[in-house]
Design a protein around this motif. Sequence first.
Motif, PDB file in Angstrom:
ATOM      1  N   VAL A  63       0.863  -1.186   0.000  1.00  0.00           N
ATOM      2  CA  VAL A  63       0.000   0.000   0.000  1.00  0.00           C
ATOM      3  C   VAL A  63       0.893   1.228   0.000  1.00  0.00           C
ATOM      4  N   SER A  64       0.530   2.223  -0.791  1.00  0.00           N
ATOM      5  CA  SER A  64       1.294   3.467  -0.873  1.00  0.00           C
ATOM      6  C   SER A  64       0.428   4.632  -0.417  1.00  0.00           C
ATOM      7  N   GLY A  65       0.970   5.466   0.455  1.00  0.00           N
ATOM      8  CA  GLY A  65       0.232   6.635   0.914  1.00  0.00           C
ATOM      9  C   GLY A  65      -0.037   7.634  -0.184  1.00  0.00           C
ATOM     10  N   SER A  66       0.777   7.613  -1.239  1.00  0.00           N
ATOM     11  CA  SER A  66       0.600   8.558  -2.339  1.00  0.00           C
ATOM     12  C   SER A  66      -0.125   7.955  -3.534  1.00  0.00           C
ATOM     13  N   ALA A  67       0.080   6.644  -3.774  1.00  0.00           N
ATOM     14  CA  ALA A  67      -0.474   6.012  -4.977  1.00  0.00           C
ATOM     15  C   ALA A  67      -1.650   5.098  -4.704  1.00  0.00           C
ATOM     16  N   GLY A  68      -1.937   4.815  -3.431  1.00  0.00           N
ATOM     17  CA  GLY A  68      -3.132   4.061  -3.106  1.00  0.00           C
ATOM     18  C   GLY A  68      -2.867   2.617  -2.663  1.00  0.00           C
ATOM     19  N   PRO A  69      -3.971   2.018  -2.212  1.00  0.00           N
ATOM     20  CA  PRO A  69      -5.299   2.592  -2.053  1.00  0.00           C
ATOM     21  C   PRO A  69      -5.343   3.553  -0.864  1.00  0.00           C
ATOM     22  N   THR A  70      -5.864   4.755  -1.083  1.00  0.00           N
ATOM     23  CA  THR A  70      -5.866   5.766  -0.027  1.00  0.00           C
ATOM     24  C   THR A  70      -7.191   5.850   0.723  1.00  0.00           C
ATOM     25  N   ARG A  71      -8.213   5.132   0.248  1.00  0.00           N
ATOM     26  CA  ARG A  71      -9.520   5.195   0.897  1.00  0.00           C
ATOM     27  C   ARG A  71     -10.004   3.799   1.255  1.00  0.00           C
ATOM     28  N   THR A  72     -10.715   3.712   2.370  1.00  0.00           N
ATOM     29  CA  THR A  72     -11.362   2.477   2.803  1.00  0.00           C
ATOM     30  C   THR A  72     -12.831   2.768   3.045  1.00  0.00           C
ATOM     31  N   THR A  73     -13.693   2.036   2.368  1.00  0.00           N
ATOM     32  CA  THR A  73     -15.131   2.158   2.572  1.00  0.00           C
ATOM     33  C   THR A  73     -15.690   0.759   2.728  1.00  0.00           C
ATOM     34  N   GLY A  74     -16.007   0.363   3.953  1.00  0.00           N
ATOM     35  CA  GLY A  74     -16.448  -0.995   4.195  1.00  0.00           C
ATOM     36  C   GLY A  74     -15.371  -1.974   3.789  1.00  0.00           C
ATOM     37  N   SER A  75     -15.714  -2.889   2.888  1.00  0.00           N
ATOM     38  CA  SER A  75     -14.765  -3.896   2.428  1.00  0.00           C
ATOM     39  C   SER A  75     -13.876  -3.399   1.298  1.00  0.00           C
ATOM     40  N   LEU A  76     -14.157  -2.212   0.765  1.00  0.00           N
ATOM     41  CA  LEU A  76     -13.406  -1.706  -0.378  1.00  0.00           C
ATOM     42  C   LEU A  76     -12.132  -1.009   0.049  1.00  0.00           C
ATOM     43  N   ARG A  77     -11.050  -1.298  -0.656  1.00  0.00           N
ATOM     44  CA  ARG A  77      -9.809  -0.535  -0.560  1.00  0.00           C
ATOM     45  C   ARG A  77      -9.640   0.096  -1.933  1.00  0.00           C
ATOM     46  N   TRP A  78      -9.821   1.413  -2.014  1.00  0.00           N
ATOM     47  CA  TRP A  78      -9.922   2.028  -3.322  1.00  0.00           C
ATOM     48  C   TRP A  78      -9.203   3.372  -3.348  1.00  0.00           C
ATOM     49  N   CYS A  79      -9.320   4.071  -4.474  1.00  0.00           N
ATOM     50  CA  CYS A  79      -8.673   5.346  -4.737  1.00  0.00           C
ATOM     51  C   CYS A  79      -7.184   5.133  -5.014  1.00  0.00           C
ATOM     52  N   PHE A  80      -6.894   4.735  -6.262  1.00  0.00           N
ATOM     53  CA  PHE A  80      -5.527   4.495  -6.724  1.00  0.00           C
ATOM     54  C   PHE A  80      -5.096   5.635  -7.635  1.00  0.00           C
ATOM     55  N   ALA A  81      -3.829   5.955  -7.619  1.00  0.00           N
ATOM     56  CA  ALA A  81      -3.311   7.032  -8.463  1.00  0.00           C
ATOM     57  C   ALA A  81      -3.551   6.716  -9.937  1.00  0.00           C
ATOM     58  N   HIS A  82      -3.825   7.764 -10.699  1.00  0.00           N
ATOM     59  CA  HIS A  82      -4.030   7.604 -12.139  1.00  0.00           C
ATOM     60  C   HIS A  82      -2.667   7.631 -12.829  1.00  0.00           C
ATOM     61  N   THR A  83      -1.857   6.652 -12.480  1.00  0.00           N
ATOM     62  CA  THR A  83      -0.475   6.515 -12.949  1.00  0.00           C
ATOM     63  C   THR A  83      -0.172   5.026 -13.118  1.00  0.00           C
ATOM     64  N   PRO A  84       0.947   4.678 -13.748  1.00  0.00           N
ATOM     65  CA  PRO A  84       1.303   3.258 -13.854  1.00  0.00           C
ATOM     66  C   PRO A  84       1.437   2.569 -12.495  1.00  0.00           C
ATOM     67  N   ILE A  85       2.022   3.226 -11.498  1.00  0.00           N
ATOM     68  CA  ILE A  85       2.172   2.567 -10.198  1.00  0.00           C
ATOM     69  C   ILE A  85       0.822   2.415  -9.516  1.00  0.00           C
ATOM     70  N   GLY A  86      -0.097   3.344  -9.761  1.00  0.00           N
ATOM     71  CA  GLY A  86      -1.451   3.174  -9.244  1.00  0.00           C
ATOM     72  C   GLY A  86      -2.118   1.962  -9.863  1.00  0.00           C
ATOM     73  N   ALA A  87      -1.876   1.749 -11.161  1.00  0.00           N
ATOM     74  CA  ALA A  87      -2.420   0.576 -11.832  1.00  0.00           C
ATOM     75  C   ALA A  87      -1.826  -0.706 -11.244  1.00  0.00           C
ATOM     76  N   VAL A  88      -0.534  -0.689 -10.949  1.00  0.00           N
ATOM     77  CA  VAL A  88       0.128  -1.860 -10.343  1.00  0.00           C
ATOM     78  C   VAL A  88      -0.517  -2.200  -9.009  1.00  0.00           C
ATOM     79  N   LEU A  89      -0.722  -1.196  -8.186  1.00  0.00           N
ATOM     80  CA  LEU A  89      -1.288  -1.449  -6.861  1.00  0.00           C
ATOM     81  C   LEU A  89      -2.725  -1.955  -6.968  1.00  0.00           C
TER      82      LEU A  89
END
Length: 251
Positions: A102-128
């Motif tokens: 998990v990256s504080g800058s590239a995500g996932p930066t949000r948790t909503t229930g069971s979801l871990r979401w909000c990934f950077a719109h970058t290649p490393i965000g896609a990797v995560l």
Amino acid sequence: MRRQRRTEPSGPYWKQRNWQLSAGFLAVVVLAGGFTALTSQHDTGGDHMGAAVSDGPLSGTSAPRAGRPPGCHTDDSGGDALPQSAPKDISWHTLGIARVPVSGSAGPTRTTGSLRWCFAHTPIGAVLAATVIPSRMSGSDWRAVARQQVVAGHGRDLFSIQRQTVADIDRAEQAGNTAVASYAGFSVTSYTADAANVRLLLRTGQGYAATAVLVRWSNGDWKVVPNADGSLHSQVTTIQGNANGFILWGV
């Protein structure tokens, strides 16, 4: 990279170890063995995502067609440049039976229930996203994850139908003595602002294995694109030799 050996499938695809990886933590069944129970009976009729699953931040009715969902903020300053190393702010979190980066800058930066979401719109965000989202499919909340973080269509329907035949595993101790591999590295084989193909390197007790996950930018976040057979990743291959061609997480 040195020559790879492809694992040969046998039997119905949803009973093959490689497909079962899509139904839980990618590394759980890379080695011999598999999920402890494959015969749990579930109703396969009607809405395969489950009528009780409510809308969330990434559902079609909640997420915006352009921009990011409310409260989602990431560092997208890297643009489309392919990563040359792992992010320096990576930490490892246990989500169910998986330990994921998990990256504080590239995500996932949000948790909503069971979801871990909000990934950077970058290649490393896609990797995560390619790493975290399939890893969330082992537990009893997999329907909510699939509905919001897997691209809708025939592939997702097939994934849901066959996932219902696999027992839910919410905690590591429920996996029994199954040998568990770990995420070792990654590479981005193709990337645009709309889609990315990510290869994941797994470290097992017998060496390395690799698979690929396709993600698409949809409703303001990365989502996994399932294959036509319902799997969330490509055939797993055993790598003979070293991990050349991959960026290692460094742990």
